[in-house]
Design a protein around this motif. Structure first.
Motif, PDB file in Angstrom:
ATOM      1  N   SER A 145       0.848  -1.184   0.000  1.00 17.11           N
ATOM      2  CA  SER A 145       0.000   0.000   0.000  1.00 17.11           C
ATOM      3  C   SER A 145       0.887   1.239   0.000  1.00 17.11           C
ATOM      4  O   SER A 145       1.676   1.444   0.929  1.00 17.11           O
ATOM      5  N   PHE A 146       0.776   2.028  -1.056  1.00 16.51           N
ATOM      6  CA  PHE A 146       1.492   3.300  -1.130  1.00 16.51           C
ATOM      7  C   PHE A 146       0.466   4.420  -0.983  1.00 16.51           C
ATOM      8  O   PHE A 146      -0.379   4.623  -1.844  1.00 16.51           O
ATOM      9  N   TRP A 147       0.537   5.132   0.125  1.00 15.20           N
ATOM     10  CA  TRP A 147      -0.381   6.220   0.446  1.00 15.20           C
ATOM     11  C   TRP A 147       0.442   7.505   0.493  1.00 15.20           C
ATOM     12  O   TRP A 147       0.886   7.930   1.551  1.00 15.20           O
ATOM     13  N   GLY A 148       0.669   8.096  -0.652  1.00  7.43           N
ATOM     14  CA  GLY A 148       1.543   9.255  -0.743  1.00  7.43           C
ATOM     15  C   GLY A 148       1.002  10.479  -0.051  1.00  7.43           C
ATOM     16  O   GLY A 148      -0.212  10.622   0.170  1.00  7.43           O
ATOM     17  N   VAL A 149       1.915  11.371   0.305  1.00 10.61           N
ATOM     18  CA  VAL A 149       1.530  12.642   0.923  1.00 10.61           C
ATOM     19  C   VAL A 149       0.883  13.515  -0.140  1.00 10.61           C
ATOM     20  O   VAL A 149       1.408  13.663  -1.253  1.00 10.61           O
ATOM     21  N   ALA A 150      -0.251  14.080   0.185  1.00 15.71           N
ATOM     22  CA  ALA A 150      -0.998  14.874  -0.793  1.00 15.71           C
ATOM     23  C   ALA A 150      -0.262  16.167  -1.123  1.00 15.71           C
ATOM     24  O   ALA A 150       0.293  16.820  -0.226  1.00 15.71           O
ATOM     25  N   PRO A 151      -0.222  16.559  -2.395  1.00 21.46           N
ATOM     26  CA  PRO A 151       0.375  17.857  -2.753  1.00 21.46           C
ATOM     27  C   PRO A 151      -0.570  18.990  -2.396  1.00 21.46           C
ATOM     28  O   PRO A 151      -1.732  18.777  -2.016  1.00 21.46           O
ATOM     29  N   TRP A 152      -0.093  20.213  -2.553  1.00 18.00           N
ATOM     30  CA  TRP A 152      -0.942  21.372  -2.305  1.00 18.00           C
ATOM     31  C   TRP A 152      -2.089  21.420  -3.315  1.00 18.00           C
ATOM     32  O   TRP A 152      -1.963  20.961  -4.449  1.00 18.00           O
ATOM     33  N   ASN A 153      -3.170  21.982  -2.874  1.00 21.03           N
ATOM     34  CA  ASN A 153      -4.336  22.128  -3.750  1.00 21.03           C
ATOM     35  C   ASN A 153      -4.180  23.410  -4.564  1.00 21.03           C
ATOM     36  O   ASN A 153      -4.827  24.427  -4.328  1.00 21.03           O
ATOM     37  N   ARG A 154      -3.248  23.351  -5.521  1.00 22.44           N
ATOM     38  CA  ARG A 154      -3.008  24.470  -6.436  1.00 22.44           C
ATOM     39  C   ARG A 154      -2.871  23.913  -7.848  1.00 22.44           C
ATOM     40  O   ARG A 154      -2.269  22.865  -8.067  1.00 22.44           O
ATOM     41  N   TYR A 155      -3.410  24.636  -8.778  1.00 16.35           N
ATOM     42  CA  TYR A 155      -3.295  24.273 -10.181  1.00 16.35           C
ATOM     43  C   TYR A 155      -3.282  25.564 -10.997  1.00 16.35           C
ATOM     44  O   TYR A 155      -3.535  26.655 -10.473  1.00 16.35           O
ATOM     45  N   LEU A 156      -2.957  25.439 -12.262  1.00 15.55           N
ATOM     46  CA  LEU A 156      -2.906  26.598 -13.152  1.00 15.55           C
ATOM     47  C   LEU A 156      -4.208  26.709 -13.931  1.00 15.55           C
ATOM     48  O   LEU A 156      -4.707  25.719 -14.455  1.00 15.55           O
ATOM     49  N   LEU A 158      -6.197  29.279 -16.856  1.00 12.47           N
ATOM     50  CA  LEU A 158      -6.164  30.416 -17.767  1.00 12.47           C
ATOM     51  C   LEU A 158      -7.211  30.189 -18.844  1.00 12.47           C
ATOM     52  O   LEU A 158      -7.188  29.175 -19.545  1.00 12.47           O
ATOM     53  N   HIS A 159      -8.138  31.100 -18.951  1.00 11.53           N
ATOM     54  CA  HIS A 159      -9.181  31.036 -19.984  1.00 11.53           C
ATOM     55  C   HIS A 159      -9.912  29.690 -19.941  1.00 11.53           C
ATOM     56  O   HIS A 159     -10.078  29.014 -20.950  1.00 11.53           O
ATOM     57  N   GLU A 160     -10.305  29.294 -18.733  1.00 12.99           N
ATOM     58  CA  GLU A 160     -11.060  28.060 -18.523  1.00 12.99           C
ATOM     59  C   GLU A 160     -10.261  26.792 -18.825  1.00 12.99           C
ATOM     60  O   GLU A 160     -10.824  25.700 -18.842  1.00 12.99           O
ATOM     61  N   LYS A 161      -8.978  26.927 -19.097  1.00 17.16           N
ATOM     62  CA  LYS A 161      -8.113  25.767 -19.267  1.00 17.16           C
ATOM     63  C   LYS A 161      -7.288  25.594 -18.000  1.00 17.16           C
ATOM     64  O   LYS A 161      -6.828  26.579 -17.409  1.00 17.16           O
ATOM     65  N   THR A 162      -7.128  24.360 -17.574  1.00 24.39           N
ATOM     66  CA  THR A 162      -6.386  24.071 -16.353  1.00 24.39           C
ATOM     67  C   THR A 162      -5.240  23.115 -16.645  1.00 24.39           C
ATOM     68  O   THR A 162      -5.268  22.362 -17.623  1.00 24.39           O
ATOM     69  N   ALA A 163      -4.245  23.150 -15.785  1.00 18.60           N
ATOM     70  CA  ALA A 163      -3.088  22.256 -15.871  1.00 18.60           C
ATOM     71  C   ALA A 163      -2.551  22.035 -14.465  1.00 18.60           C
ATOM     72  O   ALA A 163      -2.733  22.873 -13.570  1.00 18.60           O
ATOM     73  N   SER A 164      -1.909  20.927 -14.268  1.00 19.70           N
ATOM     74  CA  SER A 164      -1.366  20.589 -12.951  1.00 19.70           C
ATOM     75  C   SER A 164      -0.194  21.492 -12.622  1.00 19.70           C
ATOM     76  O   SER A 164       0.643  21.803 -13.478  1.00 19.70           O
ATOM     77  N   ASP A 456      -4.359  28.777  -9.121  1.00 22.12           N
ATOM     78  CA  ASP A 456      -5.722  28.812  -8.595  1.00 22.12           C
ATOM     79  C   ASP A 456      -5.896  27.621  -7.661  1.00 22.12           C
ATOM     80  O   ASP A 456      -5.087  26.704  -7.647  1.00 22.12           O
ATOM     81  N   GLY A 457      -6.959  27.641  -6.881  1.00 24.47           N
ATOM     82  CA  GLY A 457      -7.211  26.560  -5.959  1.00 24.47           C
ATOM     83  C   GLY A 457      -7.246  27.049  -4.528  1.00 24.47           C
ATOM     84  O   GLY A 457      -7.048  28.238  -4.229  1.00 24.47           O
ATOM     85  N   GLN A 458      -7.471  26.124  -3.607  1.00 24.27           N
ATOM     86  CA  GLN A 458      -7.637  26.453  -2.193  1.00 24.27           C
ATOM     87  C   GLN A 458      -6.402  27.131  -1.610  1.00 24.27           C
ATOM     88  O   GLN A 458      -6.510  28.043  -0.801  1.00 24.27           O
ATOM     89  N   HIS A 459      -5.207  26.698  -2.028  1.00 26.23           N
ATOM     90  CA  HIS A 459      -3.968  27.202  -1.440  1.00 26.23           C
ATOM     91  C   HIS A 459      -3.289  28.266  -2.299  1.00 26.23           C
ATOM     92  O   HIS A 459      -2.126  28.584  -2.057  1.00 26.23           O
ATOM     93  N   SER A 460      -3.959  28.794  -3.283  1.00 26.32           N
ATOM     94  CA  SER A 460      -3.344  29.811  -4.130  1.00 26.32           C
ATOM     95  C   SER A 460      -3.239  31.132  -3.380  1.00 26.32           C
ATOM     96  O   SER A 460      -4.007  31.427  -2.463  1.00 26.32           O
ATOM     97  N   SER A 461      -2.290  31.959  -3.809  1.00 24.05           N
ATOM     98  CA  SER A 461      -2.005  33.208  -3.132  1.00 24.05           C
ATOM     99  C   SER A 461      -3.101  34.233  -3.402  1.00 24.05           C
ATOM    100  O   SER A 461      -3.682  34.284  -4.490  1.00 24.05           O
ATOM    101  N   LEU A 462      -3.354  35.051  -2.398  1.00 30.61           N
ATOM    102  CA  LEU A 462      -4.323  36.139  -2.558  1.00 30.61           C
ATOM    103  C   LEU A 462      -3.715  37.344  -3.266  1.00 30.61           C
ATOM    104  O   LEU A 462      -4.440  38.197  -3.752  1.00 30.61           O
ATOM    105  N   SER A 463      -2.377  37.414  -3.310  1.00 26.83           N
ATOM    106  CA  SER A 463      -1.694  38.505  -4.023  1.00 26.83           C
ATOM    107  C   SER A 463      -0.618  37.879  -4.906  1.00 26.83           C
ATOM    108  O   SER A 463       0.551  37.859  -4.541  1.00 26.83           O
ATOM    109  N   PRO A 464      -1.007  37.339  -6.038  1.00 26.67           N
ATOM    110  CA  PRO A 464      -0.042  36.648  -6.900  1.00 26.67           C
ATOM    111  C   PRO A 464       0.985  37.595  -7.477  1.00 26.67           C
ATOM    112  O   PRO A 464       0.758  38.805  -7.571  1.00 26.67           O
ATOM    113  N   PRO A 465       2.134  37.070  -7.883  1.00 26.30           N
ATOM    114  CA  PRO A 465       3.165  37.921  -8.497  1.00 26.30           C
ATOM    115  C   PRO A 465       2.748  38.361  -9.893  1.00 26.30           C
ATOM    116  O   PRO A 465       1.710  37.945 -10.420  1.00 26.30           O
TER     117      PRO A 465
END
Length: 682
Positions: A145-156, A158-164, A456-465
């Motif tokens: 059983s491999f139960w990996g540590v979850a990554p941050w809930n952030r993704y990219l 732009l214009h309704e297109k998303t990427a990891s 974007d996502g739950q952990h995304s910054s409120l003041s992005p660069p």
């Protein structure tokens, strides 16, 4: 290639000569202008040409001219150093064993040159010579059983297109320092006992010899959270299957442990290959209260041969929506110990020993270092050594002499930093974490943070660069005995100031994202192999590691904090964003995996790509300015030719299922979409 000089009367001379009959110095001048591939093909012209182009001295010169940074030439340079035995004492044990074996075997430079020329020919063409597959045991079955540590809930987005933007950890790992791969095998090799009996599902594979060796680690009744291999040290982070504590009405807590193994290479006098031994070193409890198996509680870790660092980020479960709980712990794992806390949950068999505190209290709280110290025996209760160390720090301390100190076997905490200190260093993540990973070297711990405009996502910054920002922050974390201090009894000190370096994207669609160039030979790249790529502790090149250095040189280009400049490769090729890359810093070879989801809004034919580049691929160029090489390096898409049709097969699905690639100049390792490990050999 014939030369036909004419006499003064205009008639042809009777003696027809070719280049092999030229004086030796003129012959060398001629072949120095030939490509390595041409030099190898010239062997088939005639017997005389075969003799000339397979001459050992000539082939050694061709290697030095065309591939001065290949692995074989670096090992040869170590052996030809003025004091090879003295220099070898400073090498890591596995590299030292490889060097001993390299010296034992008689080197045929004609074969070596042909082998290296073939390798770099495929690297230059960005094609794999051989594609191999390794079967991995499926996770979540009755055995593994491999139960990996979850990554941050952030993704990219732009214009309704998303990427990891973050990828999960793979269940395997490759160590560039050792040249071995550790992975969960489907079945044992040879006459080994069945996996159901031993539970030794993890194997290490020496990719140079293809020999496999089982790791004596029983995976039964365990959830593997992460596996790492670096500097000859294999680390398993795992949790018990059954919970032991009810955290609240919905969550339960599982005990987490870290098991450490030594993976050592041994030269063999009876066989043509080196053998490997995997022995248990120690084990300790990762978190004294345990962690839930969920996608909310996260931890990041890094390790070297002697130290292990872990950062915890846990949501605050109070009713007042407070900031997350953050803490950092650094362990000294250099001492072996047979004691396994996982087999003694109540701590009744833990050895009771005394230990001098690694740091005075003042260095922890920012006060004067003149604080006193004392030692205590670890309490006999169901807590880990780190909890015992935490309670020790709250007591008055007095300095003990060396005769009063008992060195305790096994790992122990040397430093713990809570959120006030993290806030002081500017490393507190709070509810919008930017941490990408950790890096650890002999003295400092580095936080690699990253933020993006499109995150974007739950952990995304409120003041992005403005576009993209990468930051590396190093803090002095590991104490050492200051031998140069004239005053006696000063004990342990921490060296170095806080180091901060950032690299922000400053361009648009018409500009390169980053103004700063990050050459493949530089070690200021991310991530390190102990945590995902090029190891921070490697720092210098292979040859530089051999040569003894004075302490005052440690802040040179290849040492000190210069190794941890903020990584620029992440956003150097706008609009592509680098997902992962393999960097062999000593060889100057880099393989990058880049994805451009932004252009997918305009065209459905935009594919992710793997590219090969680096100054090590500039054959016959000699040692020139590294930045100039990077500027003119030809970067090529990575593919393999299928059959005789010349059709290019996209390797993204063969290598990037987990968003992670590794390897060195000889091969690239990744995982495909079917859960198989792919090894591309050059």
């Amino acid at each position: 290639m014939k030369c036909s000089p004419q006499s003064a009367s205009g008639s042809d001379t009777s003696n027809m000569r070719d280049i092999t009959e030229l004086p030796h110095d003129l012959f060398l001048i001629v072949i120095s202008h030939l490509s390595p591939r041409t030099c190898v093909r010239c062997r088939s012209v005639s017997r005389r040409w075969h003799h000339a182009f397979t001459d050992e001295a000539n082939c050694l010169l061709l290697l030095r001219w065309n591939f001065p940074r290949c692995r074989e030439m670096r090992l040869a340079a170590l052996l030809s150093s003025p004091a090879p035995q003295k220099s070898a004492d400073n090498l890591p044990p596995n590299l030292k064993a490889e060097l001993v074996r390299f010296a034992q075997v008689r080197r045929v430079w004609s074969s070596t040159f042909a082998h290296v020329a073939r390798r770099y020919h495929h690297l230059n063409r960005a094609t794999a010579r051989v594609v191999e597959k390794l079967d991995m045991a499926p996770s979540q079955n009755n055995l593994f059983s491999f139960w990996g540590v979850a990554p941050w809930n952030r993704y990219l987005r732009l214009h309704e297109k998303t990427a990891s933007f973050h990828y999960p950890d793979p269940s395997w790992w490759y160590s560039q320092e050792d040249g071995v791969l550790v992975y969960p095998a489907t079945r044992p090799e040879g006459d080994s006992p069945p996996l159901e009996t031993t539970g030794h599902i993890y194997h290490i594979v020496d990719l140079s010899t293809k020999l496999e060796f089982p790791v004596p680690f029983d995976v039964r009744q365990k959830h593997i959270r992460r596996v790492r291999l670096a500097q000859g040290v294999l680390v398993f982070e795992w949790a018990e299957v059954l919970p032991y504590h009810q955290l609240n009405d919905r969550e339960v807590v599982h005990r987490h442990y870290v098991s450490i193994f030594d993976v050592l290479r041994h030269p063999s006098t009876t066989t043509t290959h080196c053998t490997w031994s995997i022995t248990f070193r120690s084990e300790f409890k990762l978190h004294f209260l345990g962690l839930p198996l969920n996608r909310s509680d996260r931890f990041y870790s890094a390790h070297t041969a002697t130290h292990y660092a872990v950062y915890f980020w846990q949501p605050n479960r109070s009713l007042y929506q407070d900031d997350p709980i953050e803490q950092l712990a650094v362990w000294d794992i250099s001492s072996p110990s047979p004691y396994r806390p996982s087999e003694d949950p109540k701590g009744r068999k833990r050895p009771s020993v005394e230990r001098t505190p690694s740091l005075p209290t003042g260095l922890w709280s920012g006060k004067s270092s003149s604080s006193t110290a004392t030692t205590r025996s670890p309490p006999q209760s169901d807590v880990s050594n780190d909890a015992a160390s935490s309670s020790d720090m709250e007591q008055p301390r007095r300095r003990l002499s060396a005769s009063q100190t008992t060195t305790a076997p096994g790992p122990f905490v040397i430093r713990r930093i809570a959120w006030p200190q993290l806030d002081f260093y500017g490393l507190r993540q709070r509810a919008t974490p930017q941490l990408r990973n950790l890096s650890l070297d002999g003295k400092n711990l580095y936080f690699i943070e990253e933020e993006h405009r499109w995150a974007d996502g739950q952990h995304s910054s409120l003041s992005p660069p403005r576009v993209h920002l990468v930051r590396s922050t190093g803090i002095p974390i590991i104490p050492f005995d200051d031998q140069d201090d004239s005053s006696q009894g000063q004990g342990h000190v921490v060296q170095g100031p806080v180091f901060l370096d950032s690299c922000g994207a400053d361009g648009d669609v018409n500009m390169n994202f980053c103004r700063r160039v990050a050459p493949a030979s530089s070690v200021s790249v991310w991530p390190p192999p102990s945590i995902g790529g090029l190891n921070a502790a490697r720092g210098r090149g292979l040859i530089e590691q051999l040569r003894p250095r004075e302490k005052k040189e440690e802040t040179s280009e290849w040492g000190g904090v210069a190794k941890h400049l903020a990584p620029c490769w992440r956003h150097e090729d706008f609009p592509y964003l680098t997902v992962s890359e393999m960097v062999d810093g000593e060889a100057g070879v880099r393989v990058s995996a880049r994805h451009c989801f932004m252009l997918e809004t305009l065209s459905v034919h935009v594919r992710p790509r793997l590219t090969v580049g680096g100054e090590g691929l500039e054959e016959g160029k000699g040692k020139v300015d590294r930045e100039e090489i990077v500027r003119r390096t030809r970067v090529k898409e990575f593919g393999v030719t299928r059959g005789d049709t010349g059709e290019e097969v996209n390797m993204w699905g063969e290598l990037l299922a987990k968003g992670h690639i590794s390897g060195d100049e000889r091969w690239v390792v990744g995982e495909d979409e079917q859960g198989l490990i792919t090894v591309l050999r050059f």
